[in-house]
Design a protein around this motif. Structure first.
Motif, short mmCIF file in Angstrom:
data_model
loop_
_atom_site.label_atom_id
_atom_site.label_comp_id
_atom_site.label_asym_id
_atom_site.label_seq_id
_atom_site.Cartn_x
_atom_site.Cartn_y
_atom_site.Cartn_z
N VAL A 115 39.86 41.04 30.99
CA VAL A 115 39.41 41.66 32.22
C VAL A 115 38.05 41.03 32.50
O VAL A 115 37.12 41.17 31.71
CB VAL A 115 39.31 43.20 32.10
CG1 VAL A 115 38.75 43.80 33.38
CG2 VAL A 115 40.67 43.80 31.76
N LYS A 171 34.63 40.87 37.38
CA LYS A 171 34.93 41.53 38.65
C LYS A 171 36.10 42.51 38.51
O LYS A 171 36.62 43.01 39.50
CB LYS A 171 35.23 40.50 39.73
CG LYS A 171 34.01 39.65 40.04
CD LYS A 171 34.26 38.71 41.16
CE LYS A 171 32.96 37.92 41.38
NZ LYS A 171 33.09 36.94 42.43
N GLY A 172 36.52 42.75 37.28
CA GLY A 172 37.60 43.70 37.02
C GLY A 172 38.99 43.12 37.14
O GLY A 172 39.97 43.84 36.98
N ARG A 173 39.11 41.83 37.42
CA ARG A 173 40.43 41.21 37.57
C ARG A 173 41.03 40.85 36.21
O ARG A 173 40.34 40.39 35.32
CB ARG A 173 40.33 39.92 38.41
CG ARG A 173 39.89 40.12 39.83
CD ARG A 173 40.86 40.86 40.71
NE ARG A 173 42.16 40.23 40.70
CZ ARG A 173 43.29 40.86 41.02
NH1 ARG A 173 43.27 42.11 41.37
NH2 ARG A 173 44.43 40.23 40.99
N GLN A 219 42.90 38.41 33.97
CA GLN A 219 43.00 36.95 34.00
C GLN A 219 43.31 36.41 32.62
O GLN A 219 43.39 37.17 31.66
CB GLN A 219 41.70 36.34 34.54
CG GLN A 219 40.46 36.81 33.78
CD GLN A 219 39.18 36.53 34.54
OE1 GLN A 219 39.17 36.41 35.76
NE2 GLN A 219 38.08 36.44 33.81
N SER A 248 42.34 45.23 40.66
CA SER A 248 41.08 45.16 39.90
C SER A 248 40.88 46.46 39.15
O SER A 248 41.13 47.55 39.68
CB SER A 248 39.91 44.92 40.84
OG SER A 248 40.00 43.64 41.40
#
Length: 149
Positions: free
Chosen positions: A44, A47-49, A51, A80
């Motif tokens: 994570v 930016k909270g994404r 990936q 997110s």
């Protein structure tokens, strides 16, 4: 050594609800009665994404029958997340097959990870996805021929 967290991502309602809705038993695997445990690694970001999604226990069978693509697709579609979850994770997903023709015994996968895969990652609670012989190929073919299976 794997990490543990005070703020469990596994307990986040957005994370768990969306994953449980999106994770389905792959039809090809259900038709042939296959089961498997997938370990997905991801991070994570700041930016909270979600990936850097990878399958840690890749196998030709898992990819061919749809287990691995199912997990990858579900993780890629997450919104997110809260920034308190920034970090690296391992998500175990068990695709459990129940064969109703054999006394409802579930076939539970026992796949494991190497110790090196755990370094610096938080292991999340396992998500179980169930498939069964109810929609198996034998039942469909028997119905087509109007006979019992």
């Amino acid at each position: 050594m794997a990490q543990t967290s005070d703020q469990e991502l596994s307990d986040d309602p957005v994370f768990t609800t969306i994953l449980k809705r999106r994770l389905k038993y792959p039809r090809d695997a259900e038709w042939v009665g296959k089961y498997m445990r997938i370990f997905a690694g991801f991070t994570v970001g700041d930016k909270g994404r979600v990936q850097n999604i990878t399958i840690l226990n890749q196998s030709p069978t898992g990819a061919h029958l749809g287990f691995e693509p199912m997990v990858l697709a579900a993780l890629k579609k997450l919104p997110s997340l809260n920034l308190r979850y920034i970090g690296s994770y391992i998500l175990p997903v068990s695709f459990i097959y129940v064969d109703y023709r054999h006394k409802d015994q579930p076939y539970i996968p026992k796949n494991t990870l190497f110790v090196d895969d755990l370094k610096g990652r938080v292991i999340l609670k396992e998500i179980n996805v169930f498939g069964s012989s109810v929609n198996s190929r034998e039942r469909v073919l028997a119905a087509d021929k109007n006979q019992s299976y």
